[in-house]
Design a protein around this motif. Sequence first.
Motif, PDB file in Angstrom:
ATOM      1  N   ALA A 211       0.826  -1.203   0.000  1.00 27.83           N
ATOM      2  CA  ALA A 211       0.000   0.000   0.000  1.00 27.83           C
ATOM      3  C   ALA A 211       0.855   1.245   0.000  1.00 27.83           C
ATOM      4  CB  ALA A 211      -0.920   0.007   1.216  1.00 27.83           C
ATOM      5  N   MET A 212       2.160   1.056  -0.016  1.00 24.22           N
ATOM      6  CA  MET A 212       3.021   2.235   0.001  1.00 24.22           C
ATOM      7  C   MET A 212       3.873   2.294  -1.251  1.00 24.22           C
ATOM      8  SD  MET A 212       4.220   3.119   3.795  1.00 24.22           S
ATOM      9  CE  MET A 212       4.754   1.551   4.379  1.00 24.22           C
TER      10      MET A 212
ATOM     11  N   PRO B 173       0.379   4.237   5.797  1.00 25.03           N
ATOM     12  CA  PRO B 173      -0.366   3.909   4.571  1.00 25.03           C
ATOM     13  C   PRO B 173      -1.640   4.728   4.433  1.00 25.03           C
ATOM     14  CG  PRO B 173       0.351   1.912   5.642  1.00 25.03           C
ATOM     15  CD  PRO B 173       0.703   3.028   6.579  1.00 25.03           C
TER      16      PRO B 173
ATOM     17  N   MET C 134      -0.752   8.196   3.388  1.00 27.22           N
ATOM     18  CA  MET C 134       0.042   8.323   2.163  1.00 27.22           C
ATOM     19  C   MET C 134      -0.603   9.177   1.066  1.00 27.22           C
ATOM     20  SD  MET C 134       2.975   7.880   1.360  1.00 27.22           S
ATOM     21  CE  MET C 134       3.967   6.745   2.267  1.00 27.22           C
TER      22      MET C 134
ATOM     23  N   LEU D  34       1.515  12.163  -0.488  1.00 27.20           N
ATOM     24  CA  LEU D  34       1.902  12.177  -1.904  1.00 27.20           C
ATOM     25  C   LEU D  34       1.434  13.457  -2.587  1.00 27.20           C
ATOM     26  CD1 LEU D  34       1.432   8.611  -3.314  1.00 27.20           C
ATOM     27  CD2 LEU D  34       3.516   9.914  -2.949  1.00 27.20           C
TER      28      LEU D  34
ATOM     29  N   LEU E 290      -5.589   5.983  -4.361  1.00 21.20           N
ATOM     30  CA  LEU E 290      -5.189   5.410  -3.077  1.00 21.20           C
ATOM     31  C   LEU E 290      -6.308   5.525  -2.064  1.00 21.20           C
ATOM     32  CD1 LEU E 290      -1.518   6.595  -2.836  1.00 21.20           C
ATOM     33  CD2 LEU E 290      -2.384   4.324  -3.321  1.00 21.20           C
TER      34      LEU E 290
END
Lengths: 357, 424
Positions: free
Chosen positions: A9-10, B329, B332, B336, B420
């Motif tokens: 997931a990263m 996570p 993230m 990002l 995501l």
Amino acid sequence: MTRARAFLAMPALAVAALAAALLAAALLAAAPAEAAGSRDRVRLVGSSTAFPYSEAVAEHYVGLTHGRAPVVESTGTGGGLKIFCGGLGAGFPDITGASRAITASEYRDCVSDGVADVTEALIGHDGLSLTQSNEAPELALTRRQLFLALAAEVPVGGGIVANPYRRWREIDPALPDLPIEILGPPPTSGTRDALVTLVMLPGCATFPEIAALPPERRHIVCARTREDGAFIEAGENDNIIVQRLAADPAALGIFGFSFLHENGDTLRGVPIEGVRPNVETLRKGTYPLIRPLYLYIKNAHRAVIPGMEEVLREYLSEDAIGPDGYLTERGLMPLPAVERREVRRAVEDHVPIRRFD
Amino acid sequence: MNAPAPHRGGAAEARRRRRHRADRLLRLLGLGAISLALGLLGVLIATLVIGATPALTQTKLRVTFAISPELIDPADPGIGAYRLILRRGVAALLPEQPTTMAEWREIGGIVTGNTQFAIRDAVMADPSLIGRNLTLTVPVSDAYDQLGKGLTSRDTPPERRKLSDREIARFDALTARGAVSRPFNWELITRSNSRFPETAGLAGAIVGSFYMLLVCFVVSFPAGIAAAVWLEEFAPRNRLTDAVEVNINNLAAVPSIVFGLLGLSVLIGVFGLPRSTPLVGGLVLSLMTLPTIIIVTRAALRAVPRSIREAAHGVGASRHQVVLHHVLPLAMPGILTGTIIGLAHALGETAPLLLIGMNAFITDPPGGILEASTALPTQIFIWAGSAEHGFVSRTCAAILVLLGFLLAMNAVAIYLRQRLERKT
């Protein structure tokens, strides 16, 4: 399981790792070239006036020899000499261009940092042009009139007073009835030095009242430009002056000849003492506002930096600085043939500067 | 008790009207502000597009050069009278042959200054061309390009034009022969800088900017996340961490030119890193991006619900497991987005690069982060200061290319965030 999913997931971390790998590869690829303390490209810095000429030589050199492209940076005359004189080694430039000769104190700084073996090469002259819009009523000026328009203090009726002239007609009834508005270089620019030495000082010398002053006072009167709005410091970007001239027919601009040469459709050069700046008058040397362009060459680098000898040979070749050379096409005023030969010989023989010893 | 209900009657009615008016006014103001912003953006883009249009095409001339053996050194094809070959090739297309030296020079000047090297390189690559003909499509020089695009008016008096009537007549003869074409200007992104606008391109600047952002990303992304994680998840709250926090926020507001001065005096002066290189540029820009990334990452970490952390602790996860497996996570997407926007900001930064010498003239793209190079914004800066007319439209085109990259980066940020977020 959790661990695996978490790392999946990263993707950003994966991207980072990839980028790091790429970077390492790039570093390794370049390492032999530069990290070893040497350089495979010639570095030229210096005057913004010499910049277009150095660009032309760099590109011609690459086309001709397929050598590594030299790096040419415009730092101004003073800034160029400062980093040039900073020391010996790959971190310091090999050649600097200057629109005036090196001064004694700059030379001393050079020597004290170990840059003692420097050759000076005069490559030619560059024109300083006074320019107006094509739409404006035509002006023709003398340096005496320009001094009266530019100086902070001028002689009037036997005394030295703050510049009273607001219109050209007040200076000379033969001139058009336009406000005086001159856009020129800021004090940090080499072009400003040229303005003072080529226009202000000669204009100033025509007045016996000023010649009678004590030397220090005389120097101030001759070199100080007015600050009442008639002379406008327009920054280093000459294209901005070009645009302002096109928009304002009353304004005059002062900049290097190459900008006038490229903008002949909107601008015209103002004749100085009857001579208009153009490629012909510059080539013949009749136009009065010309300044020397020098290269300063670090002789200690010549055996070490690959390509430096070849770049120098190209710079001083007949193809470049000769009367039909590609630098002449860009506005450089060539030296007489005898002087060109002398300069080449001086550079070949690594003749150092001796006048400050 | 008999007082009228406050929401009834004339006074209440007037009050309500006033409130509705205020509502409408607020909405109109907002709408006005956004229209103003959009309008200004529209003006900017329209000006750039109109300004850049001439740079999208390049006038070219198709010439057949006769590679005469007597003009070339048989031992070394690199040596030869290539300028003469060039001038003869162009002259062969013209109805009248030149007689004087000046006319020969003018004819050679129709095509771009590096053409003689292009011919020589072709002959060196294939020596069998000697004695045969070589046909090349070469860019014409800037003055003719301006003429071909109609940017130089033929009505201007001859003394104000760069081209004389004779030169314009020659160009018209070439056009009449069908030798002149105006294809799309791919060279703008495939070639590096040149002193001739007709052959100047952005390849060197794009590669330089890429290396620079790579360095910037590799340095600032891990460092920024690590710093933010420590500050947010591990750091004790005391004077020291407060001071660190205040300083990071201050750092984000420092003008970028200060980082340039720092790069000049510390990275180049003290550590002796090579001037004008993407390494130094990237390090300077990472100083600038780092605070942005730290601030954005901390905000993203704070937005992760406490319940996630508590649940992880509850099943026995240790602190690093909580952070690495659960909190990061989830944070993230925000991190990002912030990073990409920070990098996009860095991509457009000019001032610090001018100080560390990335505004140099270099005719080839850098081969690594330790080679001298330019970047997109500094390339725009150089072109904007150049005298030749052709650089005016190229400057606009270069700005559009830079805006395109910024748009692409921001689009990637939005895409990543949405993708995501859906996953988690």
